[in-house]
Design an enzyme around this catalytic site. Structure first.
Site, PDB file in Angstrom:
ATOM      1  N   ASP A  22       0.848  -1.174   0.000  1.00 42.61           N
ATOM      2  CA  ASP A  22       0.000   0.000   0.000  1.00 42.61           C
ATOM      3  C   ASP A  22       0.894   1.238   0.000  1.00 42.61           C
ATOM      4  O   ASP A  22       1.560   1.536   0.994  1.00 42.61           O
ATOM      5  CB  ASP A  22      -0.905  -0.018   1.240  1.00 42.61           C
ATOM      6  CG  ASP A  22      -1.899   1.125   1.264  1.00 42.61           C
ATOM      7  OD1 ASP A  22      -1.701   2.132   0.551  1.00 42.61           O
ATOM      8  OD2 ASP A  22      -2.880   1.015   2.012  1.00 42.61           O
ATOM      9  N   ASP A  59       3.696   5.230 -10.319  1.00 41.60           N
ATOM     10  CA  ASP A  59       2.708   5.202 -11.397  1.00 41.60           C
ATOM     11  C   ASP A  59       1.356   5.353 -10.715  1.00 41.60           C
ATOM     12  O   ASP A  59       0.739   4.377 -10.293  1.00 41.60           O
ATOM     13  CB  ASP A  59       2.809   3.894 -12.176  1.00 41.60           C
ATOM     14  CG  ASP A  59       1.888   3.859 -13.378  1.00 41.60           C
ATOM     15  OD1 ASP A  59       1.373   4.922 -13.773  1.00 41.60           O
ATOM     16  OD2 ASP A  59       1.675   2.762 -13.918  1.00 41.60           O
ATOM     17  N   CYS A 107      -1.483   8.083 -16.704  1.00 40.02           N
ATOM     18  CA  CYS A 107      -1.914   7.972 -18.100  1.00 40.02           C
ATOM     19  C   CYS A 107      -2.974   9.042 -18.389  1.00 40.02           C
ATOM     20  O   CYS A 107      -3.742   8.928 -19.330  1.00 40.02           O
ATOM     21  CB  CYS A 107      -2.435   6.573 -18.415  1.00 40.02           C
ATOM     22  SG  CYS A 107      -3.916   6.106 -17.517  1.00 40.02           S
TER      23      CYS A 107
END
Length: 107
Positions: free
Chosen positions: A15, A37, A90
């Protein structure tokens, strides 16, 4: 070639909002590099996954931005002095990219 196999990198699964749980993997001095990310709105993949837009709202993007800030702080806390943090999403939204980094840097 896998850097993990060479003993030069550690892949940590955990986590990311709880860096104390994966601190040991970073070593006593901290990690020389962290790749974050971050979860995002997925606005950068709408061309190939148009259904992603249905799952997002202004409120959900705001919540993601808050999560991204928590993750940035957590990753930074495990970085060694002079280490590098790579932040990726993204998303095409400025709020999740440039503005997220600027907000974090201002803290």
């Amino acid at each position: 070639e896998s850097l993990a196999g060479e003993g030069r990198a550690a892949v940590v699964c955990g986590d990311a909002t709880r860096p104390e749980e994966w601190a040991a993997a970073c070593g006593e001095g901290g990690a020389s590099a962290v790749v974050l990310d971050a979860p995002c709105s997925a606005s950068g993949i709408l061309r190939t996954r148009p259904e992603a837009k249905v799952h997002q709202s202004r409120e959900s993007v705001e919540a993601l931005c808050e999560t991204q800030q928590r993750l940035l702080r957590a990753a930074w806390s495990r970085l060694a002095p002079g280490g590098e943090l790579l932040y990726t999403t993204c998303s095409l939204l400025r709020a999740e990219n440039e503005e997220a980094v600027q907000r974090f840097a201002a803290e």
